[in-house]
Design a protein around this motif. Structure first.
Motif, PDB file in Angstrom:
ATOM      1  N   ILE A 102       0.869  -1.180   0.000  1.00 25.74           N
ATOM      2  CA  ILE A 102       0.000   0.000   0.000  1.00 25.74           C
ATOM      3  C   ILE A 102       0.900   1.222   0.000  1.00 25.74           C
ATOM      4  O   ILE A 102       1.751   1.377   0.874  1.00 25.74           O
ATOM      5  N   TYR A 103       0.730   2.025  -1.029  1.00 25.60           N
ATOM      6  CA  TYR A 103       1.484   3.281  -1.101  1.00 25.60           C
ATOM      7  C   TYR A 103       0.613   4.390  -0.543  1.00 25.60           C
ATOM      8  O   TYR A 103      -0.523   4.575  -0.983  1.00 25.60           O
ATOM      9  N   GLN A 104       1.188   5.065   0.527  1.00 21.13           N
ATOM     10  CA  GLN A 104       0.524   6.241   1.075  1.00 21.13           C
ATOM     11  C   GLN A 104       1.233   7.470   0.480  1.00 21.13           C
ATOM     12  O   GLN A 104       2.392   7.737   0.776  1.00 21.13           O
ATOM     13  N   VAL A 105       0.523   8.191  -0.378  1.00 22.64           N
ATOM     14  CA  VAL A 105       1.125   9.318  -1.102  1.00 22.64           C
ATOM     15  C   VAL A 105       0.685  10.609  -0.427  1.00 22.64           C
ATOM     16  O   VAL A 105      -0.514  10.862  -0.236  1.00 22.64           O
ATOM     17  N   ALA A 106       1.699  11.375   0.007  1.00 21.49           N
ATOM     18  CA  ALA A 106       1.437  12.625   0.721  1.00 21.49           C
ATOM     19  C   ALA A 106       0.798  13.631  -0.220  1.00 21.49           C
ATOM     20  O   ALA A 106       1.178  13.768  -1.375  1.00 21.49           O
ATOM     21  N   THR A 107      -0.196  14.343   0.340  1.00 19.45           N
ATOM     22  CA  THR A 107      -0.845  15.415  -0.429  1.00 19.45           C
ATOM     23  C   THR A 107      -0.037  16.681  -0.243  1.00 19.45           C
ATOM     24  O   THR A 107       0.218  17.086   0.896  1.00 19.45           O
ATOM     25  N   PRO A 108       0.434  17.309  -1.330  1.00 18.47           N
ATOM     26  CA  PRO A 108       1.287  18.515  -1.195  1.00 18.47           C
ATOM     27  C   PRO A 108       0.592  19.583  -0.386  1.00 18.47           C
ATOM     28  O   PRO A 108      -0.597  19.861  -0.603  1.00 18.47           O
ATOM     29  N   GLY A 109       1.376  20.152   0.610  1.00 20.18           N
ATOM     30  CA  GLY A 109       0.839  21.236   1.429  1.00 20.18           C
ATOM     31  C   GLY A 109      -0.149  20.777   2.479  1.00 20.18           C
ATOM     32  O   GLY A 109      -0.893  21.587   3.027  1.00 20.18           O
ATOM     33  N   SER A 110      -0.228  19.466   2.740  1.00 17.55           N
ATOM     34  CA  SER A 110      -1.210  18.973   3.694  1.00 17.55           C
ATOM     35  C   SER A 110      -0.586  17.812   4.467  1.00 17.55           C
ATOM     36  O   SER A 110       0.373  17.174   4.013  1.00 17.55           O
ATOM     37  N   LEU A 111      -1.155  17.464   5.688  1.00 20.85           N
ATOM     38  CA  LEU A 111      -0.670  16.340   6.477  1.00 20.85           C
ATOM     39  C   LEU A 111      -1.397  15.066   6.141  1.00 20.85           C
ATOM     40  O   LEU A 111      -1.165  14.035   6.778  1.00 20.85           O
ATOM     41  N   SER A 112      -2.298  15.085   5.108  1.00 21.34           N
ATOM     42  CA  SER A 112      -3.077  13.896   4.749  1.00 21.34           C
ATOM     43  C   SER A 112      -2.366  13.103   3.668  1.00 21.34           C
ATOM     44  O   SER A 112      -1.461  13.608   2.978  1.00 21.34           O
ATOM     45  N   TYR A 113      -2.798  11.812   3.559  1.00 24.32           N
ATOM     46  CA  TYR A 113      -2.215  10.913   2.568  1.00 24.32           C
ATOM     47  C   TYR A 113      -3.350  10.259   1.789  1.00 24.32           C
ATOM     48  O   TYR A 113      -4.456  10.082   2.282  1.00 24.32           O
ATOM     49  N   THR A 114      -2.994   9.793   0.576  1.00 27.67           N
ATOM     50  CA  THR A 114      -3.920   9.021  -0.252  1.00 27.67           C
ATOM     51  C   THR A 114      -3.352   7.625  -0.408  1.00 27.67           C
ATOM     52  O   THR A 114      -2.172   7.470  -0.776  1.00 27.67           O
ATOM     53  N   ASP A 115      -4.173   6.586  -0.134  1.00 28.45           N
ATOM     54  CA  ASP A 115      -3.692   5.214  -0.202  1.00 28.45           C
ATOM     55  C   ASP A 115      -3.928   4.639  -1.596  1.00 28.45           C
ATOM     56  O   ASP A 115      -5.003   4.801  -2.200  1.00 28.45           O
ATOM     57  N   TYR A 116      -2.919   3.911  -2.109  1.00 24.31           N
ATOM     58  CA  TYR A 116      -2.995   3.218  -3.400  1.00 24.31           C
ATOM     59  C   TYR A 116      -2.529   1.796  -3.165  1.00 24.31           C
ATOM     60  O   TYR A 116      -1.387   1.579  -2.765  1.00 24.31           O
ATOM     61  N   ALA A 117      -3.387   0.777  -3.384  1.00 25.18           N
ATOM     62  CA  ALA A 117      -3.050  -0.634  -3.158  1.00 25.18           C
ATOM     63  C   ALA A 117      -2.573  -1.251  -4.451  1.00 25.18           C
ATOM     64  O   ALA A 117      -3.201  -1.093  -5.503  1.00 25.18           O
ATOM     65  N   VAL A 118      -1.455  -1.988  -4.371  1.00 27.78           N
ATOM     66  CA  VAL A 118      -0.894  -2.685  -5.544  1.00 27.78           C
ATOM     67  C   VAL A 118      -0.878  -4.166  -5.209  1.00 27.78           C
ATOM     68  O   VAL A 118      -0.281  -4.581  -4.208  1.00 27.78           O
ATOM     69  N   ASP A 119      -1.555  -5.012  -6.092  1.00 27.98           N
ATOM     70  CA  ASP A 119      -1.634  -6.441  -5.775  1.00 27.98           C
ATOM     71  C   ASP A 119      -0.391  -7.147  -6.283  1.00 27.98           C
ATOM     72  O   ASP A 119       0.564  -6.531  -6.758  1.00 27.98           O
ATOM     73  N   GLU A 120      -0.431  -8.511  -6.208  1.00 29.16           N
ATOM     74  CA  GLU A 120       0.743  -9.293  -6.549  1.00 29.16           C
ATOM     75  C   GLU A 120       1.075  -9.252  -8.032  1.00 29.16           C
ATOM     76  O   GLU A 120       2.192  -9.589  -8.454  1.00 29.16           O
ATOM     77  N   ASN A 121       0.112  -8.806  -8.847  1.00 28.21           N
ATOM     78  CA  ASN A 121       0.359  -8.681 -10.291  1.00 28.21           C
ATOM     79  C   ASN A 121       0.840  -7.295 -10.701  1.00 28.21           C
ATOM     80  O   ASN A 121       1.119  -7.038 -11.873  1.00 28.21           O
ATOM     81  N   GLY A 122       0.882  -6.387  -9.733  1.00 27.40           N
ATOM     82  CA  GLY A 122       1.303  -5.015 -10.022  1.00 27.40           C
ATOM     83  C   GLY A 122       0.186  -4.127 -10.468  1.00 27.40           C
ATOM     84  O   GLY A 122       0.405  -2.964 -10.828  1.00 27.40           O
ATOM     85  N   ASP A 123      -1.078  -4.685 -10.427  1.00 28.73           N
ATOM     86  CA  ASP A 123      -2.206  -3.846 -10.826  1.00 28.73           C
ATOM     87  C   ASP A 123      -2.602  -2.917  -9.702  1.00 28.73           C
ATOM     88  O   ASP A 123      -2.584  -3.296  -8.533  1.00 28.73           O
ATOM     89  N   LEU A 124      -2.994  -1.706 -10.070  1.00 26.61           N
ATOM     90  CA  LEU A 124      -3.445  -0.721  -9.117  1.00 26.61           C
ATOM     91  C   LEU A 124      -4.897  -1.009  -8.812  1.00 26.61           C
ATOM     92  O   LEU A 124      -5.747  -0.977  -9.694  1.00 26.61           O
ATOM     93  N   LYS A 125      -5.199  -1.344  -7.591  1.00 30.56           N
ATOM     94  CA  LYS A 125      -6.546  -1.746  -7.236  1.00 30.56           C
ATOM     95  C   LYS A 125      -7.453  -0.551  -6.997  1.00 30.56           C
ATOM     96  O   LYS A 125      -8.666  -0.681  -7.014  1.00 30.56           O
TER      97      LYS A 125
END
Length: 525
Positions: free
Chosen positions: A24-47
């Motif tokens: 799970i990639y937690q990507v920081a939102t510029p200028g903010s303390l929040s993050y956006t989660d991106y899940a990547v499965d075993e095939n490399g697909d973005l869920k």
């Protein structure tokens, strides 16, 4: 169900090839303390869809199911896989940017678009079928070939062809003209053929007007010469003035010719020229009646010659001739003897004759003035010309007119001047065999002068007049010419061949009239 493992916190989502799987990639939102989660499965697909501004998906995968658009669902697209397939099908229908130069034979179709945005294939051959709706121009040379008939119906609207090159200075290479028949068919022909045929399309009046314009406004009607005066000259070393009288002799001053031709010349076009009269020795008149020239005939062989004229359009060859002799046989005029007869044998100082002249004036002492058509004076000379002798006589006649009343107000009194049978005695009647009639009229014109029995006359309303008369006899043919006030009247007849005298015969009139005649020249032909 895929197993998602470790959590990785980053400032931005790594590219696909650099991402770890089961993470799970937690990507920081510029200028903010929040993050956006991106899940990547075993095939490399973005869920979880990665979205920029919540509108454009960054990545697509067949396994992503996020279709919620009602229009797409209505079209049967309920999954990402169906959407991707549909998108590929649409892209397959798009045209590639052409890189190949083609032609209508190898590429016979074009794309057409209707008002609803629908497209269809059209035959390339339909291109240009309504070219009249277009403003056409070209930037390089073009050649158009018609393999079949081509018609333009203007329906009466103007059809303009402008901007053509001016070739006025290159007529040697531009001899063709465009013509059209009654069906509207255009064609070309030689310009000279058009000009040669043009007179056949004209009426006689139009032809005459066209010829005159082509001749600079000078008459091109058929020329004619009725009299050559004098008709005889000699070979003495001096110029003779020759006067031609006829019709349409007003030749253009810049393009005329006067030539002497042999008597046996038949055609004006093929006449044999003996001499050309210099233009500086020719006097032209605009009355169309006269043409005068002078010429020294000393080097012209004795004989008879015709005269040829050129009016800038056509030749004319006289039927009459001028005779060149070694010496002219002039008739002496200083030994003339007169006979006379006066009414009641009266003697009048107003009725005289002497030498080559004869005169008459009204005299009430001879007879009371009256328009009674009676002859009151007759005079004639002795014989001047023998029988069967040809001659030329020039006479000057002067007179004065007077209005007369005549019987019932319509009388016409006459004086006769002319040639007489020399064998006859003088008497109070008209004894002439060829004459000039001087008629006193009831009303204007007060004087009418006729050559012999001609119905055509010269006229005058003036109280006095002066004219020239010519008498010519050749065999039994007589020519009588009256020239007055720039008008010439000619009369010809056949008849008397006997001995000739000259005479005058006068009628009584109520008005005070007078006539005088003087023989200017007389010689044998």
């Amino acid at each position: 169900m895929p197993i998602i493992g470790k959590i990785i916190r980053v400032n931005e989502l790594p590219p696909i090839g650099e991402r770890e799987t089961n993470a799970i990639y937690q990507v920081a939102t510029p200028g903010s303390l929040s993050y956006t989660d991106y899940a990547v499965d075993e095939n490399g697909d973005l869920k979880t869809h990665a979205v920029v501004d919540g509108t454009i998906p960054l990545e697509l995968a067949d396994s992503h199911v996020s279709i919620s658009n009602a229009d797409l669902l209505a079209e049967g697209i309920a999954s990402q896989a169906q959407y991707n397939l549909n998108t590929r099908e649409k892209l397959a229908e798009k045209l590639e940017i052409p890189l190949t130069d083609g032609n209508a034979l190898d590429y016979p179709k074009i794309i057409g678009l209707n008002d609803n945005g629908n497209v269809a294939k059209l035959p390339a051959g339909d291109l240009g079928k309504n070219m009249m709706n277009a403003n056409l121009s070209n930037s390089s040379a073009r050649t158009h070939t018609l393999n079949a008939s081509f018609s333009i119906n203007t329906l009466g609207n103007p059809y303009v062809l402008s901007g053509l090159p001016n070739k006025n200075s290159d007529t040697a290479n531009f001899q063709k003209v465009v013509v059209q028949n009654t069906s509207g068919l255009n064609a070309i022909l030689d310009s000279k053929n058009l000009l040669l045929e043009m007179p056949n399309q004209m009426t006689e009046i139009e032809r005459s007007a066209w010829k005159t314009k082509m001749n600079g406004g000078w008459s091109t009607d058929t020329m004619s010469v009725a009299v050559i005066s004098p008709p005889i000259v000699d070979k003495t070393d001096r110029p003779f003035w020759i006067n031609l009288k006829g019709a349409n002799l007003n030749l253009p001053s810049t393009s005329f010719k006067v030539e002497l031709c042999t008597q046996d010349s038949v055609s004006a076009d093929t006449a044999t020229v003996v001499a050309t009269i210099p233009g500086s020795q020719v006097q032209l008149y605009t009355n169309g009646i006269d043409l005068t020239f002078y010429y020294n005939f000393k080097n012209i062989p004795a004989g008879e010659y015709k005269i040829r004229l050129w009016n800038g359009v056509a030749w004319y060859l006289t039927s009459f001739t001028i005779r060149v002799v070694t010496q002219i046989q002039r008739i002496a005029l200083n030994n003339i003897v007169w006979e006379q007869k006066i009414y009641n044998n009266a003697v009048s100082p107003a009725i005289t004759q002497a030498g080559a002249a004869v005169s008459y004036s009204s005299d009430s002492n001879v007879k009371a003035l009256a328009d009674d058509s009676s002859f009151i004076a007759a005079r004639k000379t002795n014989q001047l010309i023998g029988a069967d002798e040809d001659f030329y006589m020039s006479v000057e006649i002067t007179g004065k007119t007077a209005t007369i009343s005549g019987p019932n107000g319509f009388g016409t009194m006459t004086h006769f001047v002319g040639l007489v049978n020399a064998a006859n005695g003088v008497d109070l009647l008209n004894q002439t065999v060829a004459n000039v009639r001087l008629v006193q009229s009831y009303w204007y014109p007060m004087g009418k002068i006729f050559p012999d029995n001609s119905a055509e006359a010269v006229t005058t309303a003036e109280p006095t007049y002066a004219l020239n008369a010519t008498f010519i006899r050749r065999g039994g043919s007589w020519t009588v010419i009256v020239n007055f006030n720039n008008k010439t009247v000619t009369y010809t007849k056949t008849g008397y061949t006997g001995p000739v005298a000259f005479g005058m015969y006068n009628m009584n009139t109520m008005g005070n009239t007078g006539v005088s005649a003087n023989i200017v020249e007389l010689y044998k032909l």
